[in-house]
Design a protein around this motif. Sequence first.
Motif, PDB file in Angstrom:
ATOM      1  N   ARG A  79      39.633  43.912  23.671  1.00 41.49           N
ATOM      2  CA  ARG A  79      39.572  45.324  23.992  1.00 41.49           C
ATOM      3  C   ARG A  79      40.033  45.515  25.441  1.00 41.49           C
ATOM      4  N   GLU A  80      40.961  46.454  25.644  1.00 44.88           N
ATOM      5  CA  GLU A  80      41.527  46.644  26.976  1.00 44.88           C
ATOM      6  C   GLU A  80      41.401  48.094  27.428  1.00 44.88           C
ATOM      7  N   LEU A  81      41.233  48.250  28.724  1.00 43.51           N
ATOM      8  CA  LEU A  81      41.128  49.575  29.310  1.00 43.51           C
ATOM      9  C   LEU A  81      42.478  50.294  29.236  1.00 43.51           C
ATOM     10  N   VAL A  82      42.436  51.551  28.804  1.00 47.13           N
ATOM     11  CA  VAL A  82      43.633  52.377  28.745  1.00 47.13           C
ATOM     12  C   VAL A  82      43.620  53.399  29.879  1.00 47.13           C
ATOM     13  N   ALA A  83      42.519  54.149  30.001  1.00 41.26           N
ATOM     14  CA  ALA A  83      42.420  55.194  31.020  1.00 41.26           C
ATOM     15  C   ALA A  83      40.957  55.517  31.246  1.00 41.26           C
ATOM     16  N   ALA A  84      40.643  55.995  32.441  1.00 43.98           N
ATOM     17  CA  ALA A  84      39.265  56.347  32.775  1.00 43.98           C
ATOM     18  C   ALA A  84      39.261  57.588  33.651  1.00 43.98           C
ATOM     19  N   ILE A  85      38.123  58.294  33.645  1.00 43.28           N
ATOM     20  CA  ILE A  85      38.008  59.532  34.397  1.00 43.28           C
ATOM     21  C   ILE A  85      36.593  59.660  34.937  1.00 43.28           C
ATOM     22  N   ASN A  86      36.465  60.299  36.101  1.00 42.92           N
ATOM     23  CA  ASN A  86      35.131  60.469  36.668  1.00 42.92           C
ATOM     24  C   ASN A  86      34.477  61.744  36.130  1.00 42.92           C
ATOM     25  N   TRP A  87      33.310  62.092  36.696  1.00 43.52           N
ATOM     26  CA  TRP A  87      32.502  63.136  36.093  1.00 43.52           C
ATOM     27  C   TRP A  87      33.161  64.514  36.145  1.00 43.52           C
ATOM     28  N   ASN A  88      33.932  64.789  37.197  1.00 44.95           N
ATOM     29  CA  ASN A  88      34.515  66.136  37.294  1.00 44.95           C
ATOM     30  C   ASN A  88      36.030  66.147  37.109  1.00 44.95           C
ATOM     31  N   GLY A  89      36.603  64.987  36.779  1.00 44.41           N
ATOM     32  CA  GLY A  89      38.020  64.944  36.455  1.00 44.41           C
ATOM     33  C   GLY A  89      38.969  64.793  37.620  1.00 44.41           C
ATOM     34  N   ASP A  90      38.457  64.654  38.842  1.00 44.67           N
ATOM     35  CA  ASP A  90      39.374  64.578  39.983  1.00 44.67           C
ATOM     36  C   ASP A  90      39.729  63.144  40.369  1.00 44.67           C
ATOM     37  N   SER A  91      39.269  62.181  39.604  1.00 46.42           N
ATOM     38  CA  SER A  91      39.648  60.786  39.816  1.00 46.42           C
ATOM     39  C   SER A  91      39.927  60.146  38.470  1.00 46.42           C
ATOM     40  N   THR A  92      41.119  59.541  38.341  1.00 50.33           N
ATOM     41  CA  THR A  92      41.509  58.908  37.089  1.00 50.33           C
ATOM     42  C   THR A  92      42.142  57.549  37.364  1.00 50.33           C
ATOM     43  N   ASN A  93      42.236  56.753  36.325  1.00 52.16           N
ATOM     44  CA  ASN A  93      42.856  55.438  36.420  1.00 52.16           C
ATOM     45  C   ASN A  93      43.548  55.147  35.094  1.00 52.16           C
ATOM     46  N   TYR A  94      44.729  54.536  35.164  1.00 53.83           N
ATOM     47  CA  TYR A  94      45.504  54.244  33.959  1.00 53.83           C
ATOM     48  C   TYR A  94      45.965  52.795  33.969  1.00 53.83           C
TER      49      TYR A  94
ATOM     50  N   ALA B  80      46.522  50.540  17.678  1.00 54.99           N
ATOM     51  CA  ALA B  80      45.227  49.908  17.936  1.00 54.99           C
ATOM     52  C   ALA B  80      44.125  50.853  17.474  1.00 54.99           C
ATOM     53  N   VAL B  81      42.900  50.332  17.477  1.00 53.83           N
ATOM     54  CA  VAL B  81      41.727  51.197  17.371  1.00 53.83           C
ATOM     55  C   VAL B  81      41.364  51.612  18.798  1.00 53.83           C
ATOM     56  N   TYR B  82      41.212  52.908  19.005  1.00 52.80           N
ATOM     57  CA  TYR B  82      40.888  53.457  20.312  1.00 52.80           C
ATOM     58  C   TYR B  82      39.409  53.836  20.359  1.00 52.80           C
ATOM     59  N   TYR B  83      38.744  53.384  21.427  1.00 55.95           N
ATOM     60  CA  TYR B  83      37.321  53.631  21.617  1.00 55.95           C
ATOM     61  C   TYR B  83      37.111  54.363  22.944  1.00 55.95           C
ATOM     62  N   CYS B  84      36.110  55.226  22.986  1.00 53.89           N
ATOM     63  CA  CYS B  84      35.680  55.742  24.280  1.00 53.89           C
ATOM     64  C   CYS B  84      34.330  55.110  24.627  1.00 53.89           C
ATOM     65  N   GLY B  85      34.125  54.952  25.914  1.00 54.27           N
ATOM     66  CA  GLY B  85      32.901  54.330  26.405  1.00 54.27           C
ATOM     67  C   GLY B  85      32.481  54.974  27.711  1.00 54.27           C
ATOM     68  N   THR B  86      31.213  54.812  28.064  1.00 50.64           N
ATOM     69  CA  THR B  86      30.688  55.400  29.294  1.00 50.64           C
ATOM     70  C   THR B  86      30.141  54.310  30.209  1.00 50.64           C
ATOM     71  N   THR B  87      30.270  54.550  31.503  1.00 54.20           N
ATOM     72  CA  THR B  87      29.813  53.599  32.509  1.00 54.20           C
ATOM     73  C   THR B  87      29.417  54.340  33.767  1.00 54.20           C
ATOM     74  N   TRP B  88      28.608  53.655  34.608  1.00 51.91           N
ATOM     75  CA  TRP B  88      28.311  54.147  35.943  1.00 51.91           C
ATOM     76  C   TRP B  88      29.146  53.407  36.992  1.00 51.91           C
ATOM     77  N   SER B  89      30.029  52.517  36.545  1.00 53.52           N
ATOM     78  CA  SER B  89      30.689  51.574  37.447  1.00 53.52           C
ATOM     79  C   SER B  89      32.028  52.023  38.014  1.00 53.52           C
ATOM     80  N   GLY B  90      32.452  53.269  37.758  1.00 52.76           N
ATOM     81  CA  GLY B  90      33.663  53.768  38.381  1.00 52.76           C
ATOM     82  C   GLY B  90      34.864  53.750  37.467  1.00 52.76           C
ATOM     83  N   VAL B  91      35.944  54.419  37.899  1.00 52.06           N
ATOM     84  CA  VAL B  91      37.133  54.548  37.060  1.00 52.06           C
ATOM     85  C   VAL B  91      37.917  53.243  36.950  1.00 52.06           C
TER      86      VAL B  91
END
Length: 124
Positions: free
Chosen positions: A45-60, A92-103
């Motif tokens: 399983r590999e990271l595709v994209a992530a976003i913070n709580w208000n959407g102003d920080s992302t990672n791809y 692939a199968v795409y999953y969403c997940g939650t974390t407190w560890s950052g984008v």
Amino acid sequence: QVHLVESGGGLVQAGGSLRLSCAGSGRTFSSMFVAWFRQAPGRERELVAAINWNGDSTNYANSVAGRFTISRDSAKNTVYLQMDSLKPEDTAVYYCGTTWSGVRAMGVHLYDYWGQGTQVTVSS
């Protein structure tokens, strides 16, 4: 407790688009980082994209940068993944997940909750 439900997967031709949705529930969902991962058969399983709580920080991931866009609608408690210019290797199968560890949290062990996944198949 956070509950996640993905939707929006399907079969699309190369060059096409899909939009995935991750609907979240639970008191802490709106405060958490949310990421999309994917897992192809025989691969990790590999990271595709992530976003913070208000959407102003992302990672791809490099493989999707410029083609995929992650966004968040706090009013609907939903995180989206707009996927454009799809390639067969995006299958692939795409999953969403939650974390407190950052984008930039890449390890699956850093994620507390996962959805059931949605299949994306891109034909050539």
